[in-house]
Design an enzyme around this catalytic site. Structure first.
Site, PDB file in Angstrom:
ATOM      1  N   ARG A 197      13.435  17.313   2.452  1.00 31.06           N
ATOM      2  CA  ARG A 197      12.788  16.247   3.223  1.00 31.06           C
ATOM      3  C   ARG A 197      13.519  14.909   3.156  1.00 31.06           C
ATOM      4  O   ARG A 197      13.645  14.211   4.151  1.00 31.06           O
ATOM      5  CB  ARG A 197      11.341  16.059   2.765  1.00 31.06           C
TER       6      ARG A 197
ATOM      7  N   ARG B 170      10.141  12.148  -9.700  1.00 27.67           N
ATOM      8  CA  ARG B 170      10.348  10.969  -8.872  1.00 27.67           C
ATOM      9  C   ARG B 170       9.805   9.700  -9.549  1.00 27.67           C
ATOM     10  O   ARG B 170       8.776   9.746 -10.222  1.00 27.67           O
ATOM     11  CB  ARG B 170       9.642  11.145  -7.521  1.00 27.67           C
TER      12      ARG B 170
ATOM     13  N   HIS C 287      11.124  18.441  -5.993  1.00 29.83           N
ATOM     14  CA  HIS C 287      10.714  19.826  -5.767  1.00 29.83           C
ATOM     15  C   HIS C 287      11.829  20.757  -5.293  1.00 29.83           C
ATOM     16  O   HIS C 287      11.616  21.962  -5.180  1.00 29.83           O
ATOM     17  CB  HIS C 287       9.563  19.899  -4.755  1.00 29.83           C
TER      18      HIS C 287
ATOM     19  N   ASN D  25       0.817  -1.217   0.000  1.00 34.20           N
ATOM     20  CA  ASN D  25       0.000   0.000   0.000  1.00 34.20           C
ATOM     21  C   ASN D  25       0.854   1.271   0.000  1.00 34.20           C
ATOM     22  O   ASN D  25       0.398   2.340   0.395  1.00 34.20           O
ATOM     23  CB  ASN D  25      -0.972   0.034   1.194  1.00 34.20           C
TER      24      ASN D  25
ATOM     25  N   GLU E 174      21.672   4.376 -23.627  1.00 35.52           N
ATOM     26  CA  GLU E 174      21.572   3.257 -24.572  1.00 35.52           C
ATOM     27  C   GLU E 174      22.636   2.184 -24.343  1.00 35.52           C
ATOM     28  O   GLU E 174      22.693   1.221 -25.112  1.00 35.52           O
ATOM     29  CB  GLU E 174      21.727   3.776 -26.006  1.00 35.52           C
TER      30      GLU E 174
ATOM     31  N   HIS F 292      14.935  -0.882 -23.669  1.00 40.33           N
ATOM     32  CA  HIS F 292      16.352  -0.817 -23.297  1.00 40.33           C
ATOM     33  C   HIS F 292      16.826  -2.123 -22.643  1.00 40.33           C
ATOM     34  O   HIS F 292      16.080  -3.100 -22.584  1.00 40.33           O
ATOM     35  CB  HIS F 292      16.586   0.395 -22.402  1.00 40.33           C
TER      36      HIS F 292
END
Length: 388
Positions: free
Chosen positions: A219, A248, A215, A26, A162, A188
């Site tokens: 944190r 992310r 961002h 979860n 590559e 790839h």
């Protein structure tokens, strides 16, 4: 009918089990699976740090952005970066997006990587970096390239998207520059749906990249080399220190990547075996030219350069009739694209070799399993074409 695709699925039950592991946890956004995949990826490629992003293109973006933001490296908006004229679009667009000037140079028609003789002559007083591309699995000659960069005080960055698993003198491509980028897109060497990675040995670059990936906040940094975080967890939840992005990866991509990494040795063994067979067999055809292996290529695909565009068109017709998938060699000579109008750029020389590749080349796929029988059939089609 031959039926030869450009790319094929490398997943089995292990990858689907990994997806279910994430579902059962979860936790879907970036978390412990990403952290573990970064650790395992860095260990595999014998690098200190790995930073995962949502694509190889994003990996390029945060690598270049981090170099500009770093106080350690002399790379700033308006500076010049030398690039080969043949690569994928996001080798170039990230430089434009970061306010850098591009200086295009020609490729070597044997290796398809940047021509190092051209590189030496293309350097100007404004040149600060070289963004080297290891094209289609083939590593650059890093002995020469590093010597040129050292002699001219240039930053070396590698686009290795590559060429996962390629080596030069026993060292992995993507680990020669201050940072090297990788892609784990479907077609790839290993596939995580979408995904990218950056390797670096530099503490500061690692910390900046981890910040600007999310961002530009603190944190996820913990103890780091770029900012003294406060002990107040509430404050550090939304403390922004860099102009950042949101690139992310998600937990499923990392969980899949951890399983793919376990298979990478096998993938590379098969690709390299196919590649050596292709070179041995197709090099017998005098009217075409092939990419020569610089050292230890990981053979992304099998590029072919024909005598002229007429011969290429005839081969494309045969491919269509036999369901053989093909594509241009990366993006050909990128300076021929309309998007170049948006860039601040210059071109050194006439890009003669890049134009030959652009006008007369294509490539067919390589795979993580034995394709020698398919290559035999394609060879027979090609022999018939050139002999008629």
């Amino acid at each position: 009918m031959i039926n030869y695709p450009l790319a094929t699925d490398t997943w089995d039950d292990k990858e689907y089990d990994a997806i279910n592991r994430v579902i059962n946890s979860n936790r879907f956004t970036m978390g412990p699976e990403v952290e573990m995949f970064e650790k395992e990826f860095a260990e595999y490629f014998e690098s200190k740090y790995a930073v995962m992003a949502n694509s190889g293109s994003s990996a390029n973006l945060i690598a270049i952005s981090a170099l500009i933001l770093s106080d350690k490296y002399d790379l700033n908006k308006g500076d010049e970066v030398i690039v080969p004229a043949v690569s994928w679009a996001t080798t170039y667009t990230v430089l434009h997006q970061c306010g850098l000037k591009l200086r295009f140079i020609d490729i070597d028609l044997d290796t398809f990587n940047m021509d190092l003789n051209e590189l030496k002559n293309a350097i100007t007083e404004n040149t600060k970096a070289v963004f080297a591309v290891n094209l289609l699995g083939n590593p650059n000659d890093f002995d020469r390239l590093l010597k040129i960069c050292d002699e001219n005080n240039l930053i070396l960055i590698e686009d290795n998207c590559e060429s996962m698993g390629a080596k030069f003198n026993g060292k992995y491509a993507g680990t020669f520059g201050v940072c090297g980028t990788f892609s784990t897109f479907y077609s790839h060497h290993m596939a995580t749906m979408e995904g990218g990675m950056i390797l670096t040995e530099d503490d500061e670059l690692n910390d900046i990249m981890k910040s600007i990936r999310s961002h530009g906040w603190t944190r996820n940094l913990g103890e780091n080399s770029v900012f003294n975080t406060k002990k107040d967890k509430f404050y550090e939840m939304f403390n922004f220190i860099f102009p950042g992005y949101n690139v992310r990866p998600v937990e499923m991509e990392a969980a899949i990547g951890r399983e793919q990494l376990k298979k990478l040795n096998m993938f590379l063994k098969e690709r390299k075996g196919n590649g050596k067979y292709f070179l041995d067999k197709f090099s017998k055809i005098n009217s075409i030219s092939l990419q020569k292996n610089q050292d230890d290529s990981s053979f992304f695909g099998f590029p072919i350069i024909f005598e002229d565009d007429v011969q290429r068109k005839e081969f494309i017709k045969l491919c269509d009739e036999n369901n053989i998938e093909y594509r241009p060699i990366v993006a050909g000579n990128f300076t021929k694209n309309k998007v170049i109008e948006y860039f601040d750029y210059s071109i050194y020389g006439d890009l003669k070799n890049s134009n030959i590749l652009h006008n007369n080349g294509l490539f067919i796929g390589n795979h993580h399993f034995d394709v020698k029988k398919d290559l035999d059939e394609i060879y027979n089609l090609l022999i018939k074409l050139v002999e008629d």
